[in-house]
Each structure stands twice: as C-alpha cells, then as structure tokens.
Design a protein around this motif. Structure first.
Motif, PDB file in Angstrom:
ATOM      1  N   GLN A  67      23.435  -7.549  38.783  1.00  0.00           N
ATOM      2  CA  GLN A  67      22.446  -7.637  38.624  1.00  0.00           C
ATOM      3  C   GLN A  67      21.031  -7.943  37.887  1.00  0.00           C
ATOM      4  O   GLN A  67      21.108  -7.024  37.131  1.00  0.00           O
ATOM      5  N   GLU A  68      19.936  -9.044  38.065  1.00  0.00           N
ATOM      6  CA  GLU A  68      18.899  -8.402  37.232  1.00  0.00           C
ATOM      7  C   GLU A  68      17.884  -8.852  38.343  1.00  0.00           C
ATOM      8  O   GLU A  68      17.949  -9.937  38.996  1.00  0.00           O
ATOM      9  N   ILE A  69      16.960  -8.473  38.280  1.00  0.00           N
ATOM     10  CA  ILE A  69      15.897  -8.483  39.275  1.00  0.00           C
ATOM     11  C   ILE A  69      14.475  -7.929  38.365  1.00  0.00           C
ATOM     12  O   ILE A  69      14.408  -7.712  37.847  1.00  0.00           O
ATOM     13  N   LEU A  70      13.155  -9.064  38.650  1.00  0.00           N
ATOM     14  CA  LEU A  70      12.284  -9.149  37.804  1.00  0.00           C
ATOM     15  C   LEU A  70      11.214  -8.584  39.279  1.00  0.00           C
ATOM     16  O   LEU A  70      11.158  -9.134  40.128  1.00  0.00           O
ATOM     17  N   VAL A  71      10.814  -7.819  38.483  1.00  0.00           N
ATOM     18  CA  VAL A  71       9.255  -7.644  39.853  1.00  0.00           C
ATOM     19  C   VAL A  71       8.128  -7.468  39.161  1.00  0.00           C
ATOM     20  O   VAL A  71       7.871  -7.187  37.423  1.00  0.00           O
ATOM     21  N   VAL A  72       6.926  -7.678  39.644  1.00  0.00           N
ATOM     22  CA  VAL A  72       5.492  -8.424  39.342  1.00  0.00           C
ATOM     23  C   VAL A  72       4.744  -6.227  39.731  1.00  0.00           C
ATOM     24  O   VAL A  72       4.973  -6.054  40.845  1.00  0.00           O
ATOM     25  N   VAL A  73       4.112  -5.977  38.843  1.00  0.00           N
ATOM     26  CA  VAL A  73       3.552  -4.398  38.675  1.00  0.00           C
ATOM     27  C   VAL A  73       1.887  -4.845  37.999  1.00  0.00           C
ATOM     28  O   VAL A  73       2.034  -5.625  37.604  1.00  0.00           O
ATOM     29  N   ALA A  74       1.168  -3.878  38.658  1.00  0.00           N
ATOM     30  CA  ALA A  74      -0.309  -4.112  38.274  1.00  0.00           C
ATOM     31  C   ALA A  74      -0.510  -3.652  37.112  1.00  0.00           C
ATOM     32  O   ALA A  74      -1.538  -4.282  36.054  1.00  0.00           O
ATOM     33  N   ASP A  75       0.174  -2.746  36.614  1.00  0.00           N
ATOM     34  CA  ASP A  75      -0.024  -2.028  35.244  1.00  0.00           C
ATOM     35  C   ASP A  75       1.020  -1.517  34.906  1.00  0.00           C
ATOM     36  O   ASP A  75       1.515  -0.859  35.598  1.00  0.00           O
ATOM     37  N   VAL A  76       1.478  -2.054  34.005  1.00  0.00           N
ATOM     38  CA  VAL A  76       3.226  -1.901  32.886  1.00  0.00           C
ATOM     39  C   VAL A  76       2.891  -0.983  32.483  1.00  0.00           C
ATOM     40  O   VAL A  76       4.000  -0.437  32.135  1.00  0.00           O
ATOM     41  N   GLU A  77       1.969  -0.424  31.636  1.00  0.00           N
ATOM     42  CA  GLU A  77       1.800   1.095  31.139  1.00  0.00           C
ATOM     43  C   GLU A  77       1.846   2.287  32.198  1.00  0.00           C
ATOM     44  O   GLU A  77       2.904   3.115  31.496  1.00  0.00           O
ATOM     45  N   ALA A  78       1.557   1.823  33.157  1.00  0.00           N
ATOM     46  CA  ALA A  78       2.077   3.480  34.170  1.00  0.00           C
ATOM     47  C   ALA A  78       2.882   3.227  34.675  1.00  0.00           C
ATOM     48  O   ALA A  78       3.582   4.524  35.425  1.00  0.00           O
ATOM     49  N   ALA A  79       3.782   1.476  35.227  1.00  0.00           N
ATOM     50  CA  ALA A  79       4.528   2.002  35.378  1.00  0.00           C
ATOM     51  C   ALA A  79       5.329   2.402  34.323  1.00  0.00           C
ATOM     52  O   ALA A  79       6.927   2.788  34.699  1.00  0.00           O
ATOM     53  N   ARG A  80       5.490   2.026  33.137  1.00  0.00           N
ATOM     54  CA  ARG A  80       6.959   2.283  32.408  1.00  0.00           C
ATOM     55  C   ARG A  80       6.884   4.490  32.709  1.00  0.00           C
ATOM     56  O   ARG A  80       7.878   4.683  32.390  1.00  0.00           O
TER      57      ARG A  80
END
Length: 125
Positions: A69-82
């Motif tokens: 499975q491959e899933i793409l999610v949109v986040v507001a702040d990719v650095e914070a998510a990382r």
C-alpha cells in the motif's frame, strides 16, 4: 449538480494487527475501533490527526499483500511532521523539496509506504 465525494477509509495490509495498531498509535493516529466481527474478521480503524479519512487494518480486511500500500497525506508543516515521526522512533527520510511541494517518506513495520506532502499553495475546490 455534482455529487460530493469524500474518501472515508483506506485499507492497509499488515502481517501483525497488534504491532501495526501500536505503531500507528505511537505516531499519533487515534484508534477509533477495534472489533472482532467473527473468527475470520477483525476490523481496526485508525485516524491520522486532523484527518477526515481513516485507515483500516485487521484480519479479513483486504487481499493485498502487506507492504504494497502507498498513501499520500497532506500536512501543514512537513518538518514538524518529520519531527513527530522521528520522536516516535520512526525512520523517516529527510525533507525532499520539489517544485510542487515538500515531502517526507516513511514505511510502517510491514513496508507500506507513506508520503507526507506540504503544499505551499493548493487550489480551492
């Protein structure tokens, strides 16, 4: 008039339901349901923070092979998510900057691939 479509649930194939559930909870997903419907069907639903769409895992949920499975999610702040991922012990890739967004990729314990994308601007729709 065009009907409104909203994605509700994406099945994620896993080998060990309890291990996968613990992983997703550790990275901040909310466990909405964990119900054994019958001997061959266990339904677990988890929702990412702030999402209207959930994932499902369990027994008897999908015929897909774990790790496909491959899933793409949109986040507001990719650095914070990382940071959230790495703080939870997840091996998240470095932030990748492309002309259409900034991305971070990671895999769950079964190898299912997740891409987190931060968009600088997104068309309304």
């Amino acid at each position: 008039m065009t009907a409104t479509w909203k994605i509700e649930l994406v099945p994620v194939p896993v080998t060990d339901v309890d291990r996968a559930k613990a992983f997703y909870e550790r990275i901040g997903f909310h466990a909405d349901h964990d119900h054994r419907v019958h001997e061959k069907l266990r339904f677990v639903q988890l929702t990412p923070p702030g999402s209207a769409c959930s994932i499902s895992l369990g027994e008897g949920i999908t015929d897909r092979e774990p790790g496909t499975q491959e899933i793409l999610v949109v986040v507001a702040d990719v650095e914070a998510a990382r940071r959230q991922l790495t703080d939870a012990g997840v091996d998240a890739g470095e932030v990748e900057v492309l002309s259409w967004g900034r991305f971070v990729h990671f895999r769950d314990p079964d190898g299912n691939r997740w891409s987190l994308q931060a968009l600088d601007n997104r068309p309304n729709g």
